[in-house]
Design a protein around this motif. Structure first.
Motif, PDB file in Angstrom:
ATOM      1  N   HIS A 122     -32.014  30.047  51.232  1.00 21.77           N
ATOM      2  CA  HIS A 122     -32.573  29.821  52.560  1.00 21.77           C
ATOM      3  C   HIS A 122     -33.966  29.242  52.377  1.00 21.77           C
ATOM      4  O   HIS A 122     -34.820  29.843  51.733  1.00 21.77           O
ATOM      5  CB  HIS A 122     -32.633  31.129  53.348  1.00 21.77           C
ATOM      6  CG  HIS A 122     -32.905  30.922  54.803  1.00 21.77           C
ATOM      7  ND1 HIS A 122     -31.892  30.798  55.722  1.00 21.77           N
ATOM      8  CD2 HIS A 122     -34.061  30.783  55.493  1.00 21.77           C
ATOM      9  CE1 HIS A 122     -32.408  30.622  56.924  1.00 21.77           C
ATOM     10  NE2 HIS A 122     -33.735  30.603  56.806  1.00 21.77           N
ATOM     11  N   HIS A 123     -34.198  28.045  52.981  1.00 26.18           N
ATOM     12  CA  HIS A 123     -35.398  27.268  52.672  1.00 26.18           C
ATOM     13  C   HIS A 123     -35.482  27.144  51.142  1.00 26.18           C
ATOM     14  O   HIS A 123     -36.360  27.693  50.490  1.00 26.18           O
ATOM     15  CB  HIS A 123     -36.659  27.917  53.227  1.00 26.18           C
ATOM     16  CG  HIS A 123     -36.669  28.014  54.714  1.00 26.18           C
ATOM     17  ND1 HIS A 123     -36.329  26.967  55.519  1.00 26.18           N
ATOM     18  CD2 HIS A 123     -36.974  29.040  55.536  1.00 26.18           C
ATOM     19  CE1 HIS A 123     -36.438  27.336  56.790  1.00 26.18           C
ATOM     20  NE2 HIS A 123     -36.815  28.573  56.825  1.00 26.18           N
ATOM     21  N   ALA A 124     -34.538  26.383  50.603  1.00 24.59           N
ATOM     22  CA  ALA A 124     -34.219  26.412  49.176  1.00 24.59           C
ATOM     23  C   ALA A 124     -35.416  26.311  48.252  1.00 24.59           C
ATOM     24  O   ALA A 124     -35.537  27.099  47.314  1.00 24.59           O
ATOM     25  CB  ALA A 124     -33.228  25.286  48.854  1.00 24.59           C
ATOM     26  N   ASN A 182     -22.099  30.208  51.154  1.00 29.54           N
ATOM     27  CA  ASN A 182     -21.005  29.342  50.720  1.00 29.54           C
ATOM     28  C   ASN A 182     -21.353  27.862  50.856  1.00 29.54           C
ATOM     29  O   ASN A 182     -20.988  27.039  50.023  1.00 29.54           O
ATOM     30  CB  ASN A 182     -19.740  29.630  51.536  1.00 29.54           C
ATOM     31  CG  ASN A 182     -19.040  30.894  51.077  1.00 29.54           C
ATOM     32  OD1 ASN A 182     -19.079  31.247  49.908  1.00 29.54           O
ATOM     33  ND2 ASN A 182     -18.403  31.590  52.002  1.00 29.54           N
ATOM     34  N   GLU A 183     -22.047  27.521  51.946  1.00 31.11           N
ATOM     35  CA  GLU A 183     -22.324  26.119  52.228  1.00 31.11           C
ATOM     36  C   GLU A 183     -23.558  25.588  51.511  1.00 31.11           C
ATOM     37  O   GLU A 183     -23.895  24.413  51.626  1.00 31.11           O
ATOM     38  CB  GLU A 183     -22.505  25.910  53.742  1.00 31.11           C
ATOM     39  CG  GLU A 183     -23.662  26.679  54.362  1.00 31.11           C
ATOM     40  CD  GLU A 183     -23.288  28.076  54.821  1.00 31.11           C
ATOM     41  OE1 GLU A 183     -23.974  28.605  55.717  1.00 31.11           O
ATOM     42  OE2 GLU A 183     -22.303  28.635  54.276  1.00 31.11           O
ATOM     43  N   ASP A 191     -20.032  34.510  52.209  1.00 30.94           N
ATOM     44  CA  ASP A 191     -20.196  34.357  53.649  1.00 30.94           C
ATOM     45  C   ASP A 191     -21.253  35.372  54.050  1.00 30.94           C
ATOM     46  O   ASP A 191     -20.975  36.571  54.118  1.00 30.94           O
ATOM     47  CB  ASP A 191     -18.873  34.637  54.364  1.00 30.94           C
ATOM     48  CG  ASP A 191     -19.005  34.603  55.876  1.00 30.94           C
ATOM     49  OD1 ASP A 191     -20.131  34.400  56.385  1.00 30.94           O
ATOM     50  OD2 ASP A 191     -17.976  34.801  56.565  1.00 30.94           O
ATOM     51  N   ILE A 192     -22.469  34.902  54.296  1.00 33.57           N
ATOM     52  CA  ILE A 192     -23.598  35.793  54.505  1.00 33.57           C
ATOM     53  C   ILE A 192     -23.471  36.571  55.809  1.00 33.57           C
ATOM     54  O   ILE A 192     -24.226  37.519  56.049  1.00 33.57           O
ATOM     55  CB  ILE A 192     -24.923  34.995  54.464  1.00 33.57           C
ATOM     56  CG1 ILE A 192     -26.114  35.914  54.118  1.00 33.57           C
ATOM     57  CG2 ILE A 192     -25.146  34.255  55.762  1.00 33.57           C
ATOM     58  CD1 ILE A 192     -26.067  36.506  52.750  1.00 33.57           C
ATOM     59  N   THR A 193     -22.506  36.212  56.647  1.00 33.02           N
ATOM     60  CA  THR A 193     -22.278  36.945  57.891  1.00 33.02           C
ATOM     61  C   THR A 193     -21.223  38.035  57.736  1.00 33.02           C
ATOM     62  O   THR A 193     -20.948  38.768  58.676  1.00 33.02           O
ATOM     63  CB  THR A 193     -21.842  35.991  59.017  1.00 33.02           C
ATOM     64  OG1 THR A 193     -20.538  35.458  58.724  1.00 33.02           O
ATOM     65  CG2 THR A 193     -22.830  34.849  59.193  1.00 33.02           C
ATOM     66  N   SER A 194     -20.627  38.128  56.542  1.00 36.88           N
ATOM     67  CA  SER A 194     -19.540  39.073  56.304  1.00 36.88           C
ATOM     68  C   SER A 194     -19.977  40.194  55.372  1.00 36.88           C
ATOM     69  O   SER A 194     -20.356  39.937  54.219  1.00 36.88           O
ATOM     70  CB  SER A 194     -18.332  38.347  55.686  1.00 36.88           C
ATOM     71  OG  SER A 194     -17.391  39.258  55.158  1.00 36.88           O
TER      72      SER A 194
END
Length: 316
Positions: free
Chosen positions: A13-15, A54-55, A70-73
């Motif tokens: 995130h914000h690589a 994943n993306e 899947d960061i939402t799972s």
């Protein structure tokens, strides 16, 4: 139980910012030195796994194990962190409110230690302020961790607050000092003390937390690489660059007004103005006080501000 296996979640995130943070962890010992082919800090044999979305198309330093989720799972994150001894969240502030999925996965996987993304200003201490309102998701996360630690005797957490990101803010161009173009922006007198830390210093703090699990369990720790002022930073910047900086000035009260106007429009970039006022306005009083510092507990030594600024200036 000794902590050896550590997963860092949210590093893409914000690589660029987060990869630098992972590299800081590894250079401070949060990585298996046997894999790196060089001696590491004594008694610091930690294996790092980067957990990313994943993306994500982010790349990582060689030898860093990477798992995509899947960061939402909860189930997806749980499977990726199974068998880890600790999980460190490196989510940016804007994404910190989504940490509950990670926390629930940590509990489901029975990972015994979690370090939330509290990096930055101490959110809990200022929960009733305007900037604290913007950090409410972080505060709720820590409230949740406190309750979970009461429910599960095998689980603990540690929050780490480090003040301003020193080297990252200068390199990214988001600092009040522009080393490349020899410019600076001073809030009020520029003499207000504030706390700041490099990514490497934060990495050292994380390593120390993991090396001292008993001493750091269920605590919110405040650290600072250095306590300084805007004027001191600019004095050093002029010294190491040999240039006279073009300075502009802004009033702390005006920053608050701008932040209020943005927030009224639901423009959450108001955080920038609130942060500047929080750190730099005359009389703010938010610099880390010695009696509250966890530097000694974690064995951290004060950073050399002049050496750091010179090294950044030399890169430009």
């Amino acid at each position: 139980m000794a902590i050896q296996k550590v997963a860092v979640v949210g590093v893409s995130h914000h690589a660029s910012r987060q990869i630098h943070r992972v590299q800081a962890y590894r250079s401070s010992g949060l990585g298996n030195s046997r894999h790196q082919g060089r001696p590491g800090p004594p008694q610091c044999w930690l294996d790092v796994t980067a957990i990313t979305r994943n993306e994500s198309t982010a790349t990582f330093p060689e030898k860093v194990a990477v798992k995509k989720v899947d960061i939402t799972s909860v189930d997806s994150v749980k499977d990726a962190i199974a068998g880890q001894h600790a999980v460190v969240s490196a989510a940016a502030s804007a994404a910190a409110g989504n940490q509950k999925v990670i926390i629930d996965a940590v509990i489901a996987a029975k990972v015994p230690r979690f370090i939330p993304s509290e990096f930055g200003i101490p959110s809990r201490e200022y929960r009733d302020t305007k900037i604290g309102g913007l950090l409410a998701p972080k505060i709720r996360n820590t409230d949740y961790l406190i309750e979970l630690a009461k429910q599960h005797d095998w689980f603990s957490w540690t929050g780490v607050s480090n003040g301003l990101f020193l080297d990252w803010s200068i390199r990214s161009g988001r600092s009040f000092v522009d080393l490349k173009n020899h410019k600076g922006t001073i809030v009020d007198s520029g003499n207000e003390p504030y706390s700041t830390s490099t990514l490497g210093f934060i990495g050292q703090a994380v390593v120390a937390v993991l090396k001292k699990p008993g001493d750091t369990a269920n605590k919110y720790l405040d650290i600072a690489g250095v306590v300084t002022t805007q004027n001191e930073v600019l004095r050093i910047a002029e010294k190491v660059t040999g240039a006279k900086f073009d300075l502009s000035h802004v009033n702390g009260a005006e920053l608050e007004k701008i932040g209020d106007e943005k927030l009224a429009r639901h423009d959450y970039s108001a955080f920038v103005e609130y942060l500047q006022q929080f750190l730099f306005a005359d009389g703010a009083g938010h610099a880390l006080k010695p009696e509250k510092s966890a530097n000694e507990l974690l064995g951290l030594k004060e950073e050399n501000l002049e050496e750091l600024i010179k090294s950044i200036a030399d890169e430009l």
